[in-house]
Design a protein around this motif. Structure first.
Motif, short mmCIF file in Angstrom:
data_model
loop_
_atom_site.label_atom_id
_atom_site.label_comp_id
_atom_site.label_asym_id
_atom_site.label_seq_id
_atom_site.Cartn_x
_atom_site.Cartn_y
_atom_site.Cartn_z
N GLY A 126 4.69 -6.79 7.37
CA GLY A 126 5.47 -5.78 8.09
C GLY A 126 5.29 -5.82 9.59
N TYR B 66 6.67 3.82 17.13
CA TYR B 66 5.92 2.57 17.32
C TYR B 66 6.58 1.73 18.42
N GLY C 64 -2.62 -2.15 10.52
CA GLY C 64 -1.55 -1.16 10.69
C GLY C 64 -2.05 0.26 10.53
N ASP C 65 -3.10 0.43 9.74
CA ASP C 65 -3.64 1.79 9.52
C ASP C 65 -4.16 2.40 10.82
N PHE D 8 -2.70 2.10 13.67
CA PHE D 8 -1.54 2.59 14.41
C PHE D 8 -0.97 3.81 13.71
N SER D 9 -1.03 3.77 12.36
CA SER D 9 -0.54 4.91 11.59
C SER D 9 -1.41 6.14 11.89
N ASN E 297 6.86 -6.22 15.28
CA ASN E 297 6.30 -6.02 16.61
C ASN E 297 6.08 -7.33 17.35
N THR F 154 0.83 -1.21 0.00
CA THR F 154 0.00 0.00 0.00
C THR F 154 0.85 1.25 0.00
N LEU F 155 1.96 1.20 0.74
CA LEU F 155 2.75 2.42 0.94
C LEU F 155 4.04 2.43 0.13
N GLY G 113 -0.26 -6.15 7.62
CA GLY G 113 0.37 -4.89 7.22
C GLY G 113 -0.60 -3.75 7.47
N THR G 114 -0.77 -2.92 6.48
CA THR G 114 -1.79 -1.85 6.58
C THR G 114 -3.12 -2.49 6.93
N ARG H 68 8.56 -3.32 -2.61
CA ARG H 68 9.75 -3.98 -2.07
C ARG H 68 10.20 -4.99 -3.12
#
Ligand SMILES: Nc1ncnc2c1ncn2[C@@H]1O[C@H](COP(=O)(O)OP(=O)(O)O)[C@@H](O)[C@H]1O
Ligand SMILES: O=C(CO)[C@H](O)[C@H](O)COP(=O)(O)O
Length: 561
Positions: free
Chosen positions: A447, A362, A335-336, A338-339, A452, A14-15, A294-295, A18
């Protein structure tokens, strides 16, 4: 012929994208690179400054080409490899990330007349502005008794192809007419690499209501949505379907120049960024669930039996591994959460202290959060900051944080958000158990699983299961490379088949086992989550939908007096 030593994999998340080079004799990652998308996620405005309404999430297709042009030469350089040593290329992409293109495959947003038209851009998988279309589609499909609903948990998500295309027709009919094809971004990237436009069977199955036996839904179904959509599948989706592991073509001269790869290098059919990972983790047997965290999180498991499961995202034969039925469930926002929290709710003092300690925010918040015991914060959250994908399939739901007092700290909220995503995963596991689809082993990658450890321990304590985190730093990209080796075939220096490729899989794990005391405390807290989940998510109180409707209208209170 020169020794083909590597396979190349590119994971378009998404971001960022890789890229990895996988050594064919050892299965080890010889080099990796990454590149963030210059435009990121466009969810407030277009590059020209035109504002976007709530629940929109777009991307710019040029970013994908730019990241290829940066990440691939970088990974060749760092491995000291030449393009001629690459046996095959595989890519995976988030999905359903879709864009309208001309007959030649040009994104409509590249055309000057559409540069300021939001519908001309890529609709990212997390674009939730087609919920109205999805809700109406599900009503019509249920009234018509459409069989395909059984393969999607009885509800098509607003994130998938047909609601997004219908939104274009409703809001930009001229652009809908101009659109020759509505394609997955992964297939568009493969078309840029090879000059050939396919539709990969994985995305078609999970996101475009296509099945190997029945094809797309009928003309009469699409006409029931809107008479102008009667020929939607025969026109806008009419690109040949390419099965998992199939060979899409060879690297074109233009792409060889841009990336340093050798012209003609085999390129595999595109895959989805979560689904691709089953092969790379060696998860080719029924009952092995893989959560790509991930996200968002995708929960994937194979079975030999077709079973309807309410709220599952997709049930697709050969969807994950040829010969098995692939089930996909998921959480559109992990993850979104936390973002969002870090960007909007963390005091500057916390950022400063994290910098002083030389750690990321984080990691700093996690270290404070893990000092608490289950329930100590007095908080519980519903993990719906971006709607609910499974088991409710409702983009109109929103987040809930309950129990705040004047003593609530940022780390308490951060932990409550982590716990809520774990409760959501437990809800999904219980839906599979109730449907008779066994989940004997639980694996995690992505991710968050890599970054984590505390969160993975929380998942073990809340699900009551052993969690095996696959130790591959870039599992999706690694797996995509194995598909590239499959496209090359044994004679091309790659792999002869799925079994051969699975020999290179990463089978190293970090193991998290439930702590009995914490697990007992979370059993109690999870029941509170279920009560809130069912109260706000199953119609007892539609306040979340009313609030979202107000937000969409940009209404303020006095209009409702
Ligand atoms: N240490 C961490 N703990 C929890 N979440 C994290 C951590 N680091 C990054 N994240 C979250 O992980 C997400 C990115 O996941 P990743 O798998 O790297 O990318 P993508 O979703 O694009 O595939 C972001 O939403 C970010 O908020
Ligand atoms: O639904 C998907 C796959 O079926 C999306 O690709 C996924 O949810 C988004 O990926 P990520 O969270 O890794 O960015």
């Amino acid at each position: 012929m020169e020794q083909k030593r590597y396979a190349l994999g590119v994971d378009f998340g998404t971001l960022s994208a890789r890229c990895v080079l996988v050594e064919m004799h050892t299965g080890e990652i010889a080099a990796s690179s990454s590149c963030e998308y210059p435009h990121g996620v466009m969810d407030t405005a277009l590059p020209c400054g035109r504002p976007l309404p709530a629940d929109w999430a777009l991307q710019h297709p040029q970013d994908y080409i730019d990241t290829l042009a940066a990440a691939v030469p970088e990974v060749l350089r760092s491995a000291g490899a030449s393009g001629t040593q690459i046996c095959g290329v595989g890519i995976d992409f988030t999905s359903c990330t879709v864009l309208p293109v001309t007959a030649e495959g040009t994104p409509l947003c590249f055309l000057p007349e559409y540069a300021s038209e939001p519908h001309a851009y890529v609709k990212l998988w997390k674009h939730h502005a087609a919920q109205k279309e999805a809700t109406r589609l599900n009503q019509i499909a249920q009234e018509r008794g459409e069989k395909f609903l059984e393969n999607y948990g009885r509800k098509i998500s607003s994130e998938w192809v047909v609601p997004k295309a219908w939104q274009i027709l409703n809001e930009a009919p001229k652009l809908y007419e101009k659109m020759a094809y509505f394609v997955e971004a992964g297939d568009w990237i493969v078309a840029q690499l090879t000059g050939r436009l396919w539709r990969n069977a994985c995305a078609a199955g999970y996101k475009a209501i296509w099945s190997k036996t029945d094809g797309f839904p009928s003309r009469s179904f699409f006409a029931a949505l809107d008479p102008r959509m009667e020929d939607f599948a025969e026109t806008k989706l009419n690109t040949p379907i390419l099965p998992l592991g199939g060979r899409a073509g060879g690297i074109t001269a233009r792409m060889a120049k841009l990336t340093g790869l050798a012209q003609g290098t085999p390129v595999a059919a595109a895959n989805l960024d979560a689904h691709v990972s089953c092969l790379g983790a060696g998860l080719t047997r029924p009952g092995q669930m893989l959560a790509i965290m991930g996200t968002s999180t995708c929960h994937l498991v194979n079975s030999s039996r077709p079973r309807p499961i309410p709220g599952v995202c997709g049930i697709v034969p050969d969807g994950l591994i040829p010969g098995l039925i692939g089930y996909e469930a998921g959480q559109s926002c992990v993850g979104d959460h936390f973002s969002w929290f870090v960007k909007n709710c963390v005091p500057a003092a916390y950022e400063r202290r994290a910098q002083e300690e030389g750690t990321g925010i984080y990691e700093y918040l996690t270290r404070l959060a893990e000092k608490k015991v289950p329930g100590e914060s007095g908080l519980i959250a519903l993990d719906w900051w971006n709607g609910n994908r499974s088991v409710l399939v409702d983009g109109d739901l929103s987040g809930l944080l309950l129990g705040c007092t004047l003593g609530t700290k940022p780390e308490d909220i951060f932990r409550a958000l982590m716990e809520a995503t774990a409760y959501g995963t437990r809800m999904i596991l219980e839906s599979f158990a109730a449907a008779g689809i066994p989940v004997d082993e639980f694996y995690a990658a992505g991710g968050i699983a890599q970054k984590n450890p505390f969160m993975m321990q929380l998942y073990a304590n809340i699900t009551g299961r052993e969690i095996r985190v696959v130790e591959s730093a870039q599992l999706p990209a690694f797996s995509a490379a194995l598909y590239g080796a499959l496209a090359a075939g044994r004679d091309g220096g790659g792999c002869a088949g799925i079994g051969d490729a699975a020999q290179l899989a990463c089978r190293r794990y970090a193991i998290y086992t439930p702590d009995p005391g914490a697990a007992a405390a979370y059993d109690v807290l999870y029941q509170e989550y279920v009560t809130l989940h069912n109260y706000f998510g199953r119609g007892a109180n539609d306040v979340m939908k009313r609030l979202k409707a107000m937000r969409r209208k940009g209404a303020c209170y006095h209009e409702y007096e």
